[in-house]
Design a protein around this motif. Structure first.
Motif, mmCIF file in Angstrom:
data_model
loop_
_atom_site.group_PDB
_atom_site.id
_atom_site.type_symbol
_atom_site.label_atom_id
_atom_site.label_comp_id
_atom_site.label_asym_id
_atom_site.label_seq_id
_atom_site.Cartn_x
_atom_site.Cartn_y
_atom_site.Cartn_z
ATOM 1 N N PRO A 177 0.819 -1.219 0.000
ATOM 2 C CA PRO A 177 0.000 0.000 0.000
ATOM 3 C C PRO A 177 0.850 1.266 0.000
ATOM 4 O O PRO A 177 0.550 2.220 -0.716
ATOM 5 C CB PRO A 177 -0.806 -0.105 1.294
ATOM 6 C CG PRO A 177 -0.791 -1.539 1.642
ATOM 7 C CD PRO A 177 0.486 -2.104 1.117
ATOM 8 N N MET A 181 1.143 4.304 -2.807
ATOM 9 C CA MET A 181 0.999 5.722 -2.472
ATOM 10 C C MET A 181 2.238 6.513 -2.866
ATOM 11 O O MET A 181 2.142 7.621 -3.404
ATOM 12 C CB MET A 181 0.765 5.877 -0.964
ATOM 13 C CG MET A 181 -0.634 5.553 -0.541
ATOM 14 S SD MET A 181 -0.916 6.076 1.142
ATOM 15 C CE MET A 181 -0.007 4.862 2.028
ATOM 16 N N ARG A 201 -2.514 14.766 0.720
ATOM 17 C CA ARG A 201 -2.750 13.432 0.204
ATOM 18 C C ARG A 201 -1.415 12.743 -0.093
ATOM 19 O O ARG A 201 -1.192 11.600 0.287
ATOM 20 C CB ARG A 201 -3.576 13.521 -1.077
ATOM 21 C CG ARG A 201 -3.831 12.181 -1.733
ATOM 22 C CD ARG A 201 -4.336 12.379 -3.148
ATOM 23 N NE ARG A 201 -3.345 13.090 -3.949
ATOM 24 C CZ ARG A 201 -3.593 13.601 -5.151
ATOM 25 N NH1 ARG A 201 -4.793 13.539 -5.660
ATOM 26 N NH2 ARG A 201 -2.640 14.208 -5.825
ATOM 27 N N GLY A 205 -0.388 11.013 3.385
ATOM 28 C CA GLY A 205 -0.754 9.597 3.362
ATOM 29 C C GLY A 205 0.404 8.720 3.777
ATOM 30 O O GLY A 205 0.255 7.784 4.572
ATOM 31 N N ALA A 208 1.099 9.169 7.470
ATOM 32 C CA ALA A 208 0.059 8.496 8.251
ATOM 33 C C ALA A 208 0.298 6.988 8.264
ATOM 34 O O ALA A 208 0.184 6.331 9.307
ATOM 35 C CB ALA A 208 -1.314 8.808 7.672
ATOM 36 N N TYR A 209 0.655 6.437 7.112
ATOM 37 C CA TYR A 209 0.905 4.996 7.044
ATOM 38 C C TYR A 209 2.074 4.611 7.949
ATOM 39 O O TYR A 209 1.984 3.656 8.723
ATOM 40 C CB TYR A 209 1.213 4.575 5.604
ATOM 41 C CG TYR A 209 1.183 3.084 5.402
ATOM 42 C CD1 TYR A 209 -0.006 2.434 5.154
ATOM 43 C CD2 TYR A 209 2.353 2.328 5.481
ATOM 44 C CE1 TYR A 209 -0.050 1.069 4.979
ATOM 45 C CE2 TYR A 209 2.322 0.959 5.311
ATOM 46 C CZ TYR A 209 1.123 0.330 5.058
ATOM 47 O OH TYR A 209 1.082 -1.019 4.904
#
Lengths: 228, 213, 224
Positions: A177, A181, A201, A205, A208-209
């Motif tokens: 994932p 991204m 984004r 992202g 955050a991951y």
């Protein structure tokens, strides 16, 4: 000394110890550097002066980053298991501090990979970089997420007495994932139209991951680390 | 220093099973401050396993190990600072020096050991001359001395010695003896081994019989 | 429970799945919005497979927590976790296959890198990686602990694949995404899906879980 500052001291001591050992033995760094240089030279040879499209260059960069990272990051735990030092370390240090120290070390190692691989990649692929700071932000965010995912996978693989193949099999679904991204974000960062770029984004992202992975690892690490 | 009678370790019906093999069953024992307990038994009777269970490195199949310190029962999380351990399979870092080992483990225990203090400790275990060499260049006896130094640097209340005499020469044996004498004043010592010279240091003895099948 | 391994689950599963087959093949009308209206019937089987794969993961995560919380007597939790993961692999595989067939009918290619397809592929890889990890460790206690930790770590990529990824990649193929998520699901489809297929698949899942856990317990008892 309060509990928290002692915890940080422990974590930094673990990281400093690993950096010192790595500085003397250079096993992980040489594996990682050799991998990125070899793969990029092959890429350059195949291109033979042709330019790469933006759509192709972004995934290629992250494929190199992923394999370079995975050739070196598991080392930090397998070396402890092989030398029998993981038990010595368990006796002395808080498991979460060990996790944090190892994460810091892997971050340092991955920054080193990025510092070598990304400039080399840009030279070889001749992709124009309209906004360097965007690329730096994406590579930093991606490296953080990659280190975070690889550290926890690394300890599971080391405890399982597994090697590279197992690390790849377990690590791939964990990082896929974030690789998707990172590829999308890199493509946007290299896009000369500033409309394509959305920091929240694209970089948010990834961060955050990495943070979620770090938090989950933080909770799970003691269970894995202390199973003998 | 006065005898500090506030630490005790109690084994309650501790059993360990590896797959189908029962290593030992329902071990009960108790040690108080100031005493030295020997764990004897043939090869494969589970001496090292029992030491690791007391250290909290392994989880027993049944039963539990109670450690009381200053009248309080300690949960496994708070035992770490109290325990020092020496065992043949405790690894050391080949490329770090003796002095770096002492400083690292002191720091992990929340202590600050300067070069001086660390050097004194190493002198005590007889590694003064080789303290700056990487451990890779150490002989097995020297490694054992370094393990001893790392096990006692935080003045543990519970000292677990698994085959402490392993690979040690006469002067090394003396080092272990003096460390045990010091530990008598501080807390508990447990010695596991086959060497009668090791076991003779103890006041009490716990014999493991070995598995019958 | 001598001889009857959850017989009521078996009967219920058989009943509901027979009705589901009738419902999917005969009761629902061909969906006219699609390229091959009859092809849409596969949704009746595709969607419950995806649900069960999700449910299997949730069950596995629940039992993985059980393994990590219990220093002893973790055996049953571990066996349940493994059983759920195996069934998860099976149902995610079925989801992928039925989805590919539908994708071929609707969009002309078995695989079109739709975010949902990517998600189910990675989830399938997670189930498979869990089982690879188990096969790599011989000590049962260590195996239980390591695989439970891995199963719980998979929550992070799982959440991202289900909620975040479709939103990030949406901009690239929003058309395909819309057709899979929303689309022309009329009342008939919903009735068969929720009224027959969902209970049927739940029953077969429950039956397979019980069977698998019981087999694990029997094997463990035999080897001791």
């Amino acid at each position: 000394m309060t509990g928290r500052s002692m915890w940080f001291e422990q974590a930094f001591a673990v990281c400093a110890k690993d950096l010192r050992i790595e500085f003397r033995e250079r096993t992980a760094v040489s594996a990682v550097v050799l991998f990125s240089v070899t793969s990029l030279v092959v890429l350059g040879f195949a291109l033979a002066g042709n330019n790469l499209a933006r759509e192709v260059s972004a995934p290629l960069l992250w494929v190199v980053m992923f394999y370079a990272a995975f050739s070196g990051l598991a080392h930090v735990f397998t070396v402890e298991e092989d030398g029998g030092t993981s038990m010595t370390l368990q006796l002395a240090a808080d498991p979460t501090a060990v996790y944090f120290g190892k994460l810091l070390y892997n971050l340092a190692l991955l920054s080193c990979v990025a510092l070598i691989a990304v400039p080399l990649f840009l030279v070889i692929s001749a992709v124009p970089v309209p906004y360097p700071w965007k690329l730096i932000a994406v590579v930093s965010g991606g490296s953080f997420a990659l280190a975070s995912a690889a550290t926890m996978t690394g300890v599971i693989v080391a405890k399982a007495r597994g090697r590279g193949a197992l690390f790849g099999a377990l690590g791939f679904p964990m990082v896929l994932p974030l690789l998707i991204m990172a590829v999308v974000a890199t493509r946007n960062a290299l896009n000369p139209e500033s409309m394509a770029w959305e920091p929240l984004r694209d970089v948010g992202g990834l961060i955050a991951y990495g943070t979620m992975m770090g938090a989950a690892s933080f909770l799970l690490f003691p269970y894995v680390w202390e199973s003998n | 220093m006065e005898i500090d009678a506030t630490v005790s370790a109690t084994l309650r019906k501790v059993s360990m099973v590896y797959g189908r093999r029962t290593v030992f069953r329902d071990i009960c024992s108790s040690v108080e401050s100031g005493s030295v307990l020997a764990i004897a038994g043939p090869n494969g009777s589970g001496k090292s396993t029992l030491i690791k269970i007391i250290a909290g490195l392994l989880q027993p199949e049944t039963g539990d190990v109670e450690i009381r310190f200053q009248e309080r029962l300690l949960d496994p999380l708070h035992r770490r600072p109290l325990i020092g351990m020496v065992a043949p399979d405790l690894g050391l870092y080949g490329s770090l020096t003796g002095i770096e080992h002492v400083q690292l483990f002191a720091k992990l225990r929340g202590l600050r050991y300067g070069i001086e203090t660390a050097g004194e400790l190493l002198a005590r275990v007889g590694l003064k001359a080789r303290r700056g060499d990487p451990v890779r260049a150490y002989s097995s006896g020297m490694r054992q001395r370094l393990r001893l130094a790392c096990a006692v640097l935080h003045a543990p209340r519970i000292l677990l010695l698994d085959e402490p005499y392993m690979a040690l020469d006469t002067s090394g044996v003396e080092v272990v003896r003096s460390l045990i004498d010091e530990q008598r004043r501080r807390g508990i010592t447990l010695i596991a081994g086959n060497d009668e010279r090791e076991l003779a240091l103890a006041d009490e003895r716990l014999s493991l019989v070995g598995s019958s099948g | 429970m001598r001889g009857t391994i959850g017989l009521h689950w078996q009967i219920a599963a058989g009943l509901f799945l027979t009705l589901t087959t009738w419902g999917g093949m005969a009761y629902v009308r061909p969906a006219m919005g699609f390229l091959y209206p009859d092809g849409a019937r596969i949704i009746i089987f595709h969607v419950p497979c995806a649900w069960i794969a999700c449910l299997a993961y949730i069950t596995a995560a629940y039992h993985a927590v059980g393994v990590l919380r219990k220093p002893r007597d973790w055996f049953r939790s571990d066996a349940s976790c493994e059983a759920a993961m195996e069934l998860g692999l099976l149902f995610s595989l079925l989801t992928t296959v039925t989805g590919s067939i539908f994708s071929r009918l609707q969009w002309g290619a078995f695989w079109s890198w739709d975010p949902r397809q990517t998600s189910i592929l990675v989830i399938m890889l997670l189930f498979a990686a869990y089982l690879v990890l188990r096969s790599a460790v011989t000590d049962p206690n260590l195996r239980a602990r390591l695989s439970a930790a891995y199963a719980l770590l998979a929550v992070v990529p799982g959440l991202f694949l289900i909620w975040v990824l479709p939103r990030i990649v949406n901009t690239l193929h929003s058309g395909a995404n819309q057709a899979v998520i929303g689309g022309g699901m009329d009342a008939q489809y919903r009735t068969v899906l929720y009224g027959l297929a969902l209970p049927g698949f739940l029953c077969i899942y429950a039956w397979l879980m019980r069977l698998r856990i019981r087999a694990a317990m029997v094997i463990a008892a035999g080897s001791n």
